[in-house]
Write an enzyme that holds these catalytic residues in place. Structure first.
Site, PDB file in Angstrom:
ATOM      1  N   HIS A   1     -33.548  58.082  24.307  1.00 37.42           N
ATOM      2  CA  HIS A   1     -32.297  57.582  24.888  1.00 37.42           C
ATOM      3  C   HIS A   1     -32.180  58.069  26.315  1.00 37.42           C
ATOM      4  CE1 HIS A   1     -30.535  55.803  21.351  1.00 37.42           C
ATOM      5  NE2 HIS A   1     -30.847  56.867  20.649  1.00 37.42           N
TER       6      HIS A   1
ATOM      7  N   HIS B   1     -33.690  52.294   5.448  1.00 39.68           N
ATOM      8  CA  HIS B   1     -32.839  53.301   6.088  1.00 39.68           C
ATOM      9  C   HIS B   1     -31.613  53.389   5.189  1.00 39.68           C
ATOM     10  CE1 HIS B   1     -30.464  54.938   9.667  1.00 39.68           C
ATOM     11  NE2 HIS B   1     -29.514  54.565   8.838  1.00 39.68           N
TER      12      HIS B   1
ATOM     13  N   ASN C   1     -29.294  60.273  13.375  1.00 41.65           N
ATOM     14  CA  ASN C   1     -28.961  59.543  12.168  1.00 41.65           C
ATOM     15  C   ASN C   1     -30.209  59.379  11.313  1.00 41.65           C
ATOM     16  OD1 ASN C   1     -27.594  58.057  10.290  1.00 41.65           O
ATOM     17  ND2 ASN C   1     -27.446  56.205  11.506  1.00 41.65           N
TER      18      ASN C   1
ATOM     19  N   ASP D   1     -39.521  59.549  13.574  1.00 43.95           N
ATOM     20  CA  ASP D   1     -38.304  58.835  13.986  1.00 43.95           C
ATOM     21  C   ASP D   1     -38.007  59.118  15.463  1.00 43.95           C
ATOM     22  OD1 ASP D   1     -34.862  58.478  12.742  1.00 43.95           O
ATOM     23  OD2 ASP D   1     -36.110  57.216  14.017  1.00 43.95           O
TER      24      ASP D   1
ATOM     25  N   LEU E   1     -40.305  52.431  19.984  1.00 39.68           N
ATOM     26  CA  LEU E   1     -40.931  52.272  21.297  1.00 39.68           C
ATOM     27  C   LEU E   1     -40.035  51.531  22.282  1.00 39.68           C
ATOM     28  CD1 LEU E   1     -44.669  51.464  20.416  1.00 39.68           C
ATOM     29  CD2 LEU E   1     -43.619  53.658  21.009  1.00 39.68           C
TER      30      LEU E   1
ATOM     31  N   PHE F   1     -27.250  58.081  18.861  1.00 42.11           N
ATOM     32  CA  PHE F   1     -27.894  58.911  17.840  1.00 42.11           C
ATOM     33  C   PHE F   1     -29.389  58.954  18.114  1.00 42.11           C
ATOM     34  CE2 PHE F   1     -24.687  59.393  14.480  1.00 42.11           C
ATOM     35  CZ  PHE F   1     -23.777  58.387  14.762  1.00 42.11           C
TER      36      PHE F   1
ATOM     37  N   ASP G   1     -34.597  49.419   9.957  1.00 43.72           N
ATOM     38  CA  ASP G   1     -34.200  50.776  10.361  1.00 43.72           C
ATOM     39  C   ASP G   1     -33.320  50.808  11.589  1.00 43.72           C
ATOM     40  OD1 ASP G   1     -35.166  53.385  12.276  1.00 43.72           O
ATOM     41  OD2 ASP G   1     -34.443  53.811  10.262  1.00 43.72           O
TER      42      ASP G   1
ATOM     43  N   ASN H   1     -36.061  47.447  15.783  1.00 44.01           N
ATOM     44  CA  ASN H   1     -34.758  47.273  16.434  1.00 44.01           C
ATOM     45  C   ASN H   1     -34.870  47.187  17.954  1.00 44.01           C
ATOM     46  OD1 ASN H   1     -35.438  50.022  16.463  1.00 44.01           O
ATOM     47  ND2 ASN H   1     -33.310  50.702  16.364  1.00 44.01           N
TER      48      ASN H   1
END
Lengths: 436, 320
Positions: free
Chosen positions: A307, A177, A276, A303, A59, A321, A150, A90
Site C-alpha cells: 500500500h 478468504h 485482514n 499475503d 502484485l 488493510f 481474496d 483483486n
C-alpha cells in the site's frame, strides 16, 4: 546461459553438497564437483532451500501500480527467496477473464524474476453474484488452477457450492478468504479486550471459523478441493483438523505475521499493523504454530499486500488493510517456528515450496536438488542477524511491520530456472534477468 | 510538576496529575465569577480547534476556555472545508500549524486520531484530544469528575479524589468515548464503577475492565449509587440490531420518572449531552435538583482552561 557451481551448501537432510546448475536444471550433485567455465559460489554455512512458492501474493498490476507492479513485486519475491508467486485476482480490471490473466502471466514471464501464476476470480468482478469465466481462465495460456475472490469472501452458500463443484471439473481449487461480511461490518482489528479499550470495531474470530466450518462441509458434499487462505484463529485450526480427520480435501495456509504478531501491536494505533484477517491473541499465535508443526496447516503464504504511504500515514480506521511480506517471510518464519525447534529446514521446504506448488498444481517443485529438476534454488544464511530496515524492501511499498525489528537470517542467492535473480544478497539487474 | 505536553488519554494521567488538573480548574472557576472573567496568562498564544466532527458544545467550550485565558483562537471545522474535498489529517494539521499555533485541539471521527497526530512528528504543537472516534474524550471525563467532586465535597474539594464514590454509567458503552474515559479516570481517582447496558452494547472484553457490568438498571438503582450517569442513545443503533426499537430501549434502560423517584436523596444525575429527553432520560430527571447537567457544561470551560493553562504556560502557578 551461465553455469553455476555452488559448493558446500547444506541440504535439507543436513548434509553438505555441491550443486552444478546448468541449462536451467540441476545438472550434477555431489561432493568435490568441478566445472570449467562455471561461476563458483561458496555456500559453506548456507542452507540450500528449494525456490519458495507463494500461494498468496498481491502484485497490484493492472490497476494499482502506485502500490506495486508485476516487476517490483517479482523483485521483492526473488529477494525473499521465492521463485514462484500466485498473484491474487483483486486487480483492476479484476483477473476474471482469460485476457487479463494471460497479460499478468506474460508480464511475469517477461520480467523473469519469478514464475507468476495468476489466480482467477471466483465471481465476475469479485461482486459475489455469478461465476467468472473459470473454464476460459483454466484453458488460457495462464493455465489458472487456483481461484479466489481474496480480499472478499464468497459468502453466498449457493455460489460457494457451485464454485466448488465447477472448479473441480477443471482440476482446480477454490481458495476462500473466510470472513462473514455481516459479522465484520466496520471491523478494524481483532474483537477482544484490546479492541474494546482502543475503541476500534471488532473482527470476531467466529466470523472466520463459521465460514470455514460451512465451507469444509460444502467441499465434502461436492467432493471438491478447498483451500483456506490466511487462517488466523485457534478455532479455525480446530475446524480444519476436524475436517481433515473426516477425510475432507481441505488445505490451509498461515501468514508469517500471524505466526509472530498479536493484537497488542495495535495499541499505538500504528496502521502498519492493520491487516485482514487481523492480528489476534497469543493463544491464536501458539495454535497456528502448533497447527503448522502438526500439518493441520499445510503451508505458509505471505499475503504480501503493498500500500502507498498515504494510505497508512492516517488514522487507523482510514488506513488500508495489509502488510508487505515477501522479503521478510523466511526470517519471520525462522524466528517464529524454526529457532525454537518446532520445524526444521526440511519442514520449511515442505511448507514454503513443495506443498504450495502441489496445491497450485505448479510443476517442477516436487524433487528439488535432484539431477534433472529445474534449478529453482535459494541459498539462505540462518546465522545472520540484523535489524530489518526499509532498505531490505525491494518492492514499491514500505508498509512492513518489521521495520526496526531484529530478525534472523538472510537470503544470499536465488536461482529461478537456473537464472540467478539474487547473488551476494543483492538483486540481479532487470536486463540480465529479463527473458523478453 | 512539569506541564502537560499532550492530553490524549486519561490513562496517561496518574492520580496526582488528575487531581492537579481538577484543582487548577477550581482556580479557573473563580475567574468566571469576576467582573472581567479573563486571565492574561496565555496572551500571545494561539490555539487551533481542529474539529473534523460536528460539535457545537465542545467547540464553544474550548473557544471560551482559550479566550478567557487571553489566547487567540482559530477554529477549523470540517463542513465546507478542504476536508470535505478529501484533505487528509496530516495536511490539515500541517497547514494550520504552518500558520503558527501553540496547541491543537482535535476532534476526529477515528479512534486514535489524536495519538496518530501527536506521535507523527507532523506538527510541533501540543495536542488535546477533544474526542477521537469511540476511544476517549479526556476533558469530558475530567469535567465529570470535577462536577462529582464539587457536588460531593463542596469547599473541601481541593486536593481530593473521588475515593469511595459509587458511580453507575448507563447506556451505549460500546460506542461511547465518554464511558471509556470515565471508566479509567474514575478508577484512577478511587471511585467504583458499575456499567449498565443491553449485552449487545457492552464491549467484548469488558470483563477485563475495572468495573462491574450488568443489563439490569432497576437492580443497579436499588443498589443506591452516589452518581448516575446517563449516556445518549443513538437510534441508528437499532438498525444494526443492537436493540429492537427506541421504546424498548427507553423501557429497559431509560431514567424514567418512576426510576428517578427511587433514587436516593443525594444521588446526582449526570449526562454529557445532548440529551434525548424522554428516551434515555425523562424531562423531570433532567430538570431536577439532582441533575448537575448544566454544572457539567459550566465546569467544562474551567477544566478546558486548566488543561490549556497546564499545556501552554510551562506549569507556572495561575495568577490568583
Amino acid at each position: 546461459m551461465t553455469t553455476y557451481l555452488i559448493t558446500g551448501a547444506t541440504l535439507l537432510d543436513g548434509t553438505s553438497t555441491d550443486l552444478l546448475i546448468a541449462d536451467g536444471v540441476v545438472a550434477e550433485r555431489g561432493s568435490g564437483l568441478s566445472a570449467s567455465g562455471a561461476t563458483r559460489i561458496d555456500a559453506s554455512g548456507l542452507q540450500a532451500l528449494p525456490g519458495l512458492v507463494d500461494l498468496h501474493t498481491h502484485l497490484r498490476e493492472p490497476g494499482f501500480e502506485q502500490s506495486e507492479t508485476v516487476l517490483t513485486g517479482s523483485r521483492a519475491a526473488a529477494a525473499g527467496g521465492f521463485t514462484a508467486v500466485h498473484a491474487m485476482a483483486n486487480t483492476s480490471p479484476v483477473q476474471d477473464t482469460a485476457g487479463v490473466v494471460e497479460q499478468v502471466a506474460s508480464l511475469g514471464a517477461q520480467h523473469g524474476y519469478v514464475t507468476v501464476r495468476p489466480v482467477g476470480a471466483v465471481t465476475a468482478g469479485l461482486a459475489g453474484e455469478r461465476l467468472s469465466e473459470i473454464g476460459a481462465m483454466a484453458q488460457s495460456r495462464a493455465a489458472v488452477r487456483v481461484f479466489s475472490d481474496d480480499g472478499k469472501c464468497v459468502h453466498d452458500a449457493l455460489l460457494m457450492r457451485r464454485a466448488l463443484e465447477y472448479v473441480a471439473g477443471f482440476g482446480g481449487v477454490i481458495a476462500q478468504h473466510a470472513q462473514e461480511p455481516r459479522l465484520t461490518e466496520g471491523a478494524q482489528m481483532h474483537e477482544g479486550p484490546v479492541s474494546a479499550e482502543l475503541g476500534l470495531g471488532g473482527w470476531p474470530a467466529v466470523a472466520e471459523e463459521a465460514v470455514i466450518a460451512r465451507d469444509v462441509l460444502l467441499a465434502e458434499a461436492a467432493g471438491a478441493r478447498l483451500h483456506v487462505c490466511h487462517v488466523s484463529t485457534a478455532g479455525s485450526v480446530d475446524v480444519v483438523r476436524w475436517a481433515k480427520a473426516r477425510g475432507i480435501q481441505v488445505t490451509a495456509e498461515v501468514t508469517p505475521h500471524h505466526l509472530l504478531l498479536t493484537d497488542e501491536f495495535a495499541r499505538g494505533y500504528d496502521a502498519r499493523f492493520k491487516v485482514n484477517p487481523p492480528l489476534r491473541r497469543d493463544e491464536d499465535v501458539q495454535a497456528l504454530r502448533d497447527g503448522l508443526a502438526d500439518g493441520t496447516i499445510d503451508i505458509v503464504a505471505t499475503d504480501h499486500a503493498p500500500h502507498p504511504r498515504e494510505s497508512k500515514e492516517v488514522a487507523w480506521q482510514e488506513a488500508s488493510f495489509g502488510m508487505v511480506g515477501l522479503e521478510s517471510a523466511l526470517s519471520v518464519v525462522q524466528q517464529a517456528v524454526v529457532d525454537d525447534g518446532r520445524l526444521g529446514w526440511a519442514d520449511i521446504a515442505r511448507v514454503l515450496s513443495r506443498v504450495p506448488a502441489e496445491i497450485g498444481l505448479l510443476a517442477g517443485y516436487d524433487a528439488p536438488f535432484e539431477v534433472g529438476s529445474p534449478a529453482h534454488v535459494a541459498l539462505y544464511d540462518p546465522a545472520a542477524r540484523s535489524v530489518f530496515t526499509a532498505d531490505r524492501l525491494r518492492g514499491m511499498s514500505g508498509n512492513s511491520p518489521y521495520l526496526g525489528v531484529e530478525l534472523p537470517g538472510r537470503v544470499i542467492a536465488t536461482f529461478h530456472g537456473g537464472v540467478p535473480t539474487v547473488l551476494d544478497g543483492e538483486l540481479r539487474p532487470e536486463e540480465e534477468v529479463a527473458r523478453g | 510538576m512539569t506541564g502537560l505536553r499532550h492530553l490524549l488519554s486519561v490513562r496517561d494521567l496518574d492520580r496526582a496529575t488528575a487531581i492537579r488538573i481538577l484543582d487548577v480548574a477550581e482556580d479557573m472557576a473563580d475567574v468566571a465569577t469576576r467582573a472581567v472573567p479573563k486571565l492574561p496568562t496565555l496572551r500571545g498564544r494561539t490555539v487551533a480547534n481542529l474539529f473534523f466532527e460536528d460539535s457545537t458544545r465542545t467547540r464553544l467550550s474550548f473557544e471560551s476556555a482559550a479566550k478567557r485565558l487571553g489566547a487567540d483562537v482559530t477554529t477549523f471545522s470540517a463542513k465546507g472545508s478542504s476536508v470535505s474535498k478529501g484533505e487528509s489529517l496530516k495536511d490539515t494539521a500541517q497547514t494550520v500549524a504552518a500558520m503558527g499555533v501553540d496547541a491543537v485541539v482535535l476532534r476526529h471521527g477515528a479512534s486514535g486520531a489524536a495519538r496518530v497526530l501527536a506521535d507523527s512528528g507532523w506538527i510541533e504543537a501540543g495536542v488535546v484530544n477533544a474526542g477521537d472516534g469511540t476511544h476517549e474524550h479526556p476533558t469530558q471525563a475530567l469535567l465529570d469528575a470535577y462536577t462529582m467532586r464539587k457536588r460531593q465535597l463542596g469547599d473541601l474539594s481541593r486536593g481530593a479524589g473521588l475515593d469511595g464514590l459509587r458511580v453507575t454509567i448507563v447506556g451505549d458503552i460500546l460506542h461511547s468515548r465518554v464511558a471509556r474515559s470515565n471508566v479509567w479516570l474514575l478508577e484512577t481517582l478511587g471511585a467504583t464503577v458499575h456499567l449498565v447496558a443491553p449485552r449487545t452494547l457492552l464491549p467484548a472484553g469488558v470483563g477485563s475492565w475495572p468495573v462491574t457490568a450488568s443489563s439490569d438498571l432497576d437492580a443497579a438503582i436499588d443498589d443506591g449509587p452516589d452518581v448516575l450517569m446517563m449516556l445518549r442513545i443513538q437510534s441508528e443503533r437499532m438498525h444494526a440490531a443492537f436493540f429492537p426499537h427506541e421504546r424498548e430501549y427507553a423501557r429497559q434502560w431509560g431514567l424514567s420518572d418512576e426510576r428517578f423517584g427511587r433514587l436516593g436523596p443525594d444521588t446526582m444525575v449526570l449526562h454529557p449531552g445532548p440529551m434525548n429527553r424522554g428516551l434515555e432520560i425523562s424531562a423531570t430527571a433532567a430538570d431536577s435538583d439532582a441533575s448537575v447537567i448544566l454544572d457539567q457544561v459550566t465546569n467544562g470551560v474551567s477544566i478546558r482552561m486548566a488543561v490549556l493553562f497546564l499545556m501552554l504556560s510551562g506549569g507556572a502557578e495561575a495568577a490568583a
